[in-house]
Design a protein around this motif. Structure first.
Motif, PDB file in Angstrom:
ATOM      1  N   HIS A 440       0.833  -1.199   0.000  1.00  0.00           N
ATOM      2  CA  HIS A 440       0.000   0.000   0.000  1.00  0.00           C
ATOM      3  C   HIS A 440       0.873   1.257   0.000  1.00  0.00           C
ATOM      4  O   HIS A 440       0.624   2.207  -0.754  1.00  0.00           O
ATOM      5  CB  HIS A 440      -0.916  -0.025   1.216  1.00  0.00           C
ATOM      6  CG  HIS A 440      -1.723   1.216   1.407  1.00  0.00           C
ATOM      7  ND1 HIS A 440      -2.788   1.560   0.608  1.00  0.00           N
ATOM      8  CD2 HIS A 440      -1.611   2.220   2.326  1.00  0.00           C
ATOM      9  CE1 HIS A 440      -3.299   2.713   1.010  1.00  0.00           C
ATOM     10  NE2 HIS A 440      -2.609   3.123   2.055  1.00  0.00           N
ATOM     11  N   GLU A 441       1.909   1.268   0.832  1.00  0.00           N
ATOM     12  CA  GLU A 441       2.793   2.432   0.899  1.00  0.00           C
ATOM     13  C   GLU A 441       3.594   2.597  -0.381  1.00  0.00           C
ATOM     14  O   GLU A 441       3.766   3.712  -0.888  1.00  0.00           O
ATOM     15  CB  GLU A 441       3.728   2.293   2.102  1.00  0.00           C
ATOM     16  CG  GLU A 441       3.004   2.381   3.450  1.00  0.00           C
ATOM     17  CD  GLU A 441       3.900   2.034   4.614  1.00  0.00           C
ATOM     18  OE1 GLU A 441       5.086   1.704   4.375  1.00  0.00           O
ATOM     19  OE2 GLU A 441       3.425   2.056   5.769  1.00  0.00           O
ATOM     20  N   VAL A 443       2.882   1.643  -3.489  1.00  0.00           N
ATOM     21  CA  VAL A 443       2.051   2.102  -4.598  1.00  0.00           C
ATOM     22  C   VAL A 443       1.614   3.547  -4.378  1.00  0.00           C
ATOM     23  O   VAL A 443       1.660   4.380  -5.294  1.00  0.00           O
ATOM     24  CB  VAL A 443       0.823   1.188  -4.761  1.00  0.00           C
ATOM     25  CG1 VAL A 443      -0.153   1.761  -5.788  1.00  0.00           C
ATOM     26  CG2 VAL A 443       1.259  -0.216  -5.179  1.00  0.00           C
ATOM     27  N   GLY A 444       1.219   3.870  -3.149  1.00  0.00           N
ATOM     28  CA  GLY A 444       0.712   5.206  -2.875  1.00  0.00           C
ATOM     29  C   GLY A 444       1.770   6.293  -2.902  1.00  0.00           C
ATOM     30  O   GLY A 444       1.526   7.396  -3.410  1.00  0.00           O
ATOM     31  N   GLU A 447       3.510   6.704  -6.921  1.00  0.00           N
ATOM     32  CA  GLU A 447       2.712   6.822  -8.146  1.00  0.00           C
ATOM     33  C   GLU A 447       2.924   5.624  -9.065  1.00  0.00           C
ATOM     34  O   GLU A 447       3.200   5.755 -10.250  1.00  0.00           O
ATOM     35  CB  GLU A 447       3.050   8.114  -8.887  1.00  0.00           C
ATOM     36  CG  GLU A 447       2.719   9.386  -8.119  1.00  0.00           C
ATOM     37  CD  GLU A 447       2.978  10.623  -8.950  1.00  0.00           C
ATOM     38  OE1 GLU A 447       2.192  10.888  -9.887  1.00  0.00           O
ATOM     39  OE2 GLU A 447       3.970  11.307  -8.697  1.00  0.00           O
ATOM     40  N   ASP A 449       1.711   2.700 -11.271  1.00  0.00           N
ATOM     41  CA  ASP A 449       0.519   2.398 -12.065  1.00  0.00           C
ATOM     42  C   ASP A 449       0.299   0.908 -12.261  1.00  0.00           C
ATOM     43  O   ASP A 449      -0.820   0.480 -12.586  1.00  0.00           O
ATOM     44  CB  ASP A 449       0.648   3.044 -13.456  1.00  0.00           C
ATOM     45  CG  ASP A 449       0.891   4.535 -13.394  1.00  0.00           C
ATOM     46  OD1 ASP A 449       0.023   5.239 -12.844  1.00  0.00           O
ATOM     47  OD2 ASP A 449       1.945   4.991 -13.890  1.00  0.00           O
ATOM     48  N   LEU A 483      -5.668  -4.134  -2.117  1.00  0.00           N
ATOM     49  CA  LEU A 483      -4.767  -3.223  -2.830  1.00  0.00           C
ATOM     50  C   LEU A 483      -5.501  -2.564  -3.998  1.00  0.00           C
ATOM     51  O   LEU A 483      -5.369  -1.343  -4.219  1.00  0.00           O
ATOM     52  CB  LEU A 483      -3.549  -4.008  -3.327  1.00  0.00           C
ATOM     53  CG  LEU A 483      -2.353  -3.222  -3.844  1.00  0.00           C
ATOM     54  CD1 LEU A 483      -1.741  -2.349  -2.749  1.00  0.00           C
ATOM     55  CD2 LEU A 483      -1.302  -4.181  -4.396  1.00  0.00           C
ATOM     56  N   ARG A 484      -6.274  -3.333  -4.717  1.00  0.00           N
ATOM     57  CA  ARG A 484      -7.005  -2.763  -5.847  1.00  0.00           C
ATOM     58  C   ARG A 484      -8.116  -1.835  -5.366  1.00  0.00           C
ATOM     59  O   ARG A 484      -8.412  -0.818  -6.017  1.00  0.00           O
ATOM     60  CB  ARG A 484      -7.569  -3.874  -6.724  1.00  0.00           C
ATOM     61  CG  ARG A 484      -6.511  -4.714  -7.407  1.00  0.00           C
ATOM     62  CD  ARG A 484      -7.126  -5.604  -8.469  1.00  0.00           C
ATOM     63  NE  ARG A 484      -7.515  -4.807  -9.612  1.00  0.00           N
ATOM     64  CZ  ARG A 484      -7.094  -5.004 -10.858  1.00  0.00           C
ATOM     65  NH1 ARG A 484      -6.243  -5.984 -11.119  1.00  0.00           N
ATOM     66  NH2 ARG A 484      -7.503  -4.236 -11.848  1.00  0.00           N
ATOM     67  N   ASP A 486      -8.002  -0.014  -2.620  1.00  0.00           N
ATOM     68  CA  ASP A 486      -7.355   1.208  -2.135  1.00  0.00           C
ATOM     69  C   ASP A 486      -6.768   2.041  -3.264  1.00  0.00           C
ATOM     70  O   ASP A 486      -6.614   3.266  -3.119  1.00  0.00           O
ATOM     71  CB  ASP A 486      -6.246   0.855  -1.141  1.00  0.00           C
ATOM     72  CG  ASP A 486      -6.777   0.276   0.160  1.00  0.00           C
ATOM     73  OD1 ASP A 486      -7.982   0.471   0.448  1.00  0.00           O
ATOM     74  OD2 ASP A 486      -6.001  -0.381   0.879  1.00  0.00           O
ATOM     75  N   HIS A 487      -6.406   1.404  -4.375  1.00  0.00           N
ATOM     76  CA  HIS A 487      -5.754   2.091  -5.493  1.00  0.00           C
ATOM     77  C   HIS A 487      -6.477   1.697  -6.782  1.00  0.00           C
ATOM     78  O   HIS A 487      -5.994   0.849  -7.540  1.00  0.00           O
ATOM     79  CB  HIS A 487      -4.276   1.725  -5.555  1.00  0.00           C
ATOM     80  CG  HIS A 487      -3.538   1.955  -4.276  1.00  0.00           C
ATOM     81  ND1 HIS A 487      -3.028   3.189  -3.912  1.00  0.00           N
ATOM     82  CD2 HIS A 487      -3.249   1.108  -3.249  1.00  0.00           C
ATOM     83  CE1 HIS A 487      -2.447   3.097  -2.732  1.00  0.00           C
ATOM     84  NE2 HIS A 487      -2.569   1.848  -2.307  1.00  0.00           N
ATOM     85  N   LEU A 490      -4.631   1.145 -10.118  1.00  0.00           N
ATOM     86  CA  LEU A 490      -3.540   0.175 -10.196  1.00  0.00           C
ATOM     87  C   LEU A 490      -3.938  -0.999 -11.069  1.00  0.00           C
ATOM     88  O   LEU A 490      -5.038  -1.524 -10.955  1.00  0.00           O
ATOM     89  CB  LEU A 490      -3.176  -0.316  -8.799  1.00  0.00           C
ATOM     90  CG  LEU A 490      -2.042  -1.351  -8.717  1.00  0.00           C
ATOM     91  CD1 LEU A 490      -0.714  -0.714  -9.075  1.00  0.00           C
ATOM     92  CD2 LEU A 490      -1.998  -1.980  -7.330  1.00  0.00           C
TER      93      LEU A 490
END
Length: 689
Positions: A440-441, A443-444, A447, A449, A483-484, A486-487, A490
């Motif tokens: 999570h960290e 990817v966030g 940036e 993709d 994960l998907r 939250d983002h 992605l």
């Protein structure tokens, strides 16, 4: 395929249920002892026709024969049942087997639930069925509930029965690392044929799907019954062919020996095991699977898969900011839309002996972190992706030194290292939570993709409780799902040393899968043909790499490599720094051609041809043809397109030639593939009128 409203309907008086799809029907009924049996799986029936079905006799010819007809929906060990058991449980005191007692049913649209209890113990079994509008696939799964502690020895998702045929033929795939998806068609033995993966992943050596036919099916004709398991861990499918002529299969998650305890009040839900009947041969079955996966499995089915550039084969572990920037600029020039940095960007990862588990940028290789590279990739108009292997750890890592107990291991015994790494025990909530947090960290904060999620070794030392094999996979699913969520932007590629995690369970959480570490275009023809039996082109990642090929040493033309890779989600993986200006220009031209045909390849219907593959979508038809080494004097066989309108006229978009559909399918295209070994061609046709 005409659409009908999917229905699960009940005939209470006859104690049978009819599931209808656009082109097929499935009928399940109860016998006198309440055992659920398959009465029909095949061509569409009306409710009146379904009610007229007569169940086959269940009495054996002798006292040594099974008292069942080999058509039960979930085979247990109770009574004179000698087929492969689907459900094996041991109750306190050693009592085994389920003696069915029907408790009721629920029907909600296309979802049917049949509820049963054991006649002696407070143990409940639910059989679930689900159908969808526009799909001929039937999804099935099983739920267990118990009011007392039981040991579950085996719990398959479903058993599937096919009609009695004169003969049978079994289709499945075998292989190994870099040799996945080798198609096999064999006559199943009278007895049991076990297809299985015992490595904790769906596997390179086999894959959790199969097809059965009467030995007379072709690409275009014949009845085919098939099944595919939505599971990314160990699995087992047992094909049974009885001496009286009946055949079918049972299958689900796990392999032999993976027993576990089901505590009082607990629930066990199996993964989905989907089945499909097609009256239109292997090709018809494949297209029906492709349609179902696209509409009811993939998270983002309608997004075009981008042209990827991955830097692994260019630099290996010698990755750094400078060479990645140079590669990114060249990748953008040839038309790549997504730039992916592979292994070696993090921790102490300068080879495969260290660094896994330490997921922060290596400051010697990326002095300013990843931000300068990501910013430049985005400025060049591409998305940015990273390779990760979240389930793994090297003993030489900060994570392992801090938490040596976090890996799968057997206390007091050596820890098996494969590829110099161990597997994190995601069945432990604290380990899974740590993996989720750092992903999570990552990817966030950066940036990101796109993630290429890899898994480069088999599971070992998983522990005494067999459910840990299941819980590890379920933890992977939960992490990906979160994960998907939250983002939302992605996108993820599933990978396990190539095609080791190719299955419907992983496809429900990823956008594409890495088909094989073997990028040799000649080898890929067979790999991709086996892949296409169930899985659609839009999820099949296929790279163009260098010649000679890094794995096989085979020398092939750049156009041949492109034409093979264009049959899926095109990617580039060669060392662009070493490509000549002429090669880069040809690559840019071919990438542009792929972007033109991409909607047809990724969203059209696929037809496997003798010597190539065809995609049809709307008024366009794309044919990719190739040949490998040929013997002198061999015949030049025209490539015959399929599925065209016989009365239609088709214009070649490149030459302007006009063809009649009937003539093309009868006489074929003479592609002039006589330019030596590894010749290939791309034909774009557009229907007129």
């Amino acid at each position: 395929m005409h659409l009908v409203t999917p229905l699960a309907t009940a005939d209470a008086a006859a104690r049978r249920w009819l599931l209808r799809t656009p082109a097929t029907s499935y009928v399940v009924g109860l016998d006198a002892g309440d055992a659920p049996r398959c009465l029909h799986w095949g061509r569409a029936l009306t409710a009146e026709q379904a009610a007229a079905l007569v169940a086959p006799a269940t009495a054996g010819a002798s006292s040594f024969d099974s008292a069942t007809a080999g058509d039960e929906e979930l085979v247990t060990e109770a009574g004179a049942r000698f087929e492969t058991p689907s459900l094996q449980v041991a109750f306190p005191g050693g009592d085994r087997g389920i003696d069915w007692r029907f408790e009721g049913h629920d029907v909600e649209g296309g979802h049917l639930t049949l509820r049963f209890a054991d006649r002696r113990h407070p143990f409940l079994v639910e059989l679930h069925y689900r159908v969808y509008a526009g799909s001929d696939v039937i999804e099935r799964w099983t739920v267990l509930r118990s009011a007392l502690p039981v040991t579950v020895l085996r719990c398959d998702s479903a058993a599937w029965s096919v009609p009695i045929l004169r003969d049978y033929r079994l289709s499945h795939v075998t292989g190994g690392w870099s040799a996945e998806h080798a198609l096999r068609r064999t006559v199943p033995v009278v007895g049991e044929t076990v297809l299985t993966g015992r490595r904790g992943v769906s596997g390179h050596h086999a894959n959790p799907w199969l097809m059965l036919d009467g030995g007379d099916a072709t690409e275009t004709h014949g009845e085919v019954w098939s099944g595919a398991l939505a599971w990314s861990g160990s699995w087992r499918i047992t094909v049974t062919r009885g001496p009286a002529g009946r055949a079918g299969w049972t299958g689900g998650a796990g392999h032999e020996g993976l027993t576990f305890r089901l505590a009082p009040g607990a629930e066990w839900v199996t993964p989905t095991f989907a089945g499909l009947y097609s009256a239109h041969g292997y090709g018809g079955a494949s297209r029906a699977w492709h349609h179902h996966v696209a509409r009811h499995v993939l998270p983002e089915p309608d997004e075009p898969r981008p042209v990827v550039y991955n830097s692994w084969e260019a630099v290996g572990f010698e990755v750094n900011e400078a060479n990645q920037l140079r590669l990114a600029r060249l990748a953008a020039e040839v038309g790549a839309e997504l730039f992916v940095v592979d292994d070696g960007w993090f921790g102490g990862r300068v080879g495969d002996r260290a660094g896994l588990g330490d997921w922060w940028p290596n400051r010697e290789r990326f002095p300013g972190g990843l931000a300068p590279l990501i910013d430049e990739v985005h400025r060049l108009g591409m998305r940015f992706g990273l390779w990760v292997e979240p389930e793994m750890v090297n003993p030489d890592s900060d994570l392992y030194r801090a938490h040596p107990d976090w890996v799968h291991h057997t206390p007091g015994r050596p820890r098996t290292e494969l590829r110099n790494q161990l597997v994190l025990d995601l069945a432990r909530p604290e380990v899974a939570d740590q993996v989720r947090k750092w992903l999570h960290e990552l990817v966030g904060e950066h940036e990101i993709d796109f993630l290429k999620w890899d898994f480069n070794r088999a599971l070992t030392e998983v522990g005494p409780d067999g459910r840990a094999w299941h819980d590890h996979v379920r933890a992977v699913y939960a992490i990906l799902d979160q994960l998907r969520a939250d983002h939302p932007g992605l996108r993820v590629e599933g990978c396990a040393g190539g095609g080791g995690r190719t299955d419907l369970g992983m496809m429900a959480r990823t956008d594409q899968v890495w088909t094989s570490d073997n990028t040799d275009a000649h080898d890929r023809i067979a790999i991709q043909r086996g892949f296409s039996q169930v899985y659609p082109a839009r999820v099949m990642a296929a790279w163009v790499t260098d010649s000679p090929n890094p794995l096989t040493g085979r020398v092939t033309p750049l156009s041949f490599r492109f034409h093979v890779a264009m049959a899926g989600a095109l990617g580039l993986g060669g060392d662009l720094l070493a490509w000549s200006p002429e090669e880069l220009a040809e690559a840019a031209r071919l990438v542009a051609v792929y972007k033109d045909i991409r909607p047809v390849v990724q969203f059209g219907q696929q037809y496997r041809l003798d010597g190539g593959v065809q995609y049809s979508g709307g008024d366009r038809v794309v044919v990719l043809a190739w040949r490998g080494p040929v013997a002198f004097g061999g015949p030049r066989i025209p490539l015959r397109p399929a599925g065209l309108d016989p009365l239609g006229r088709y214009r070649d978009e490149d030459t302007g030639d006009l063809h009649h559909g009937a003539v093309l399918m009868a006489s074929g295209l003479d592609l002039g593939l006589d330019g030596g070994d590894y010749a290939s061609a791309l034909v774009r046709l557009r229907k007129e009128g």
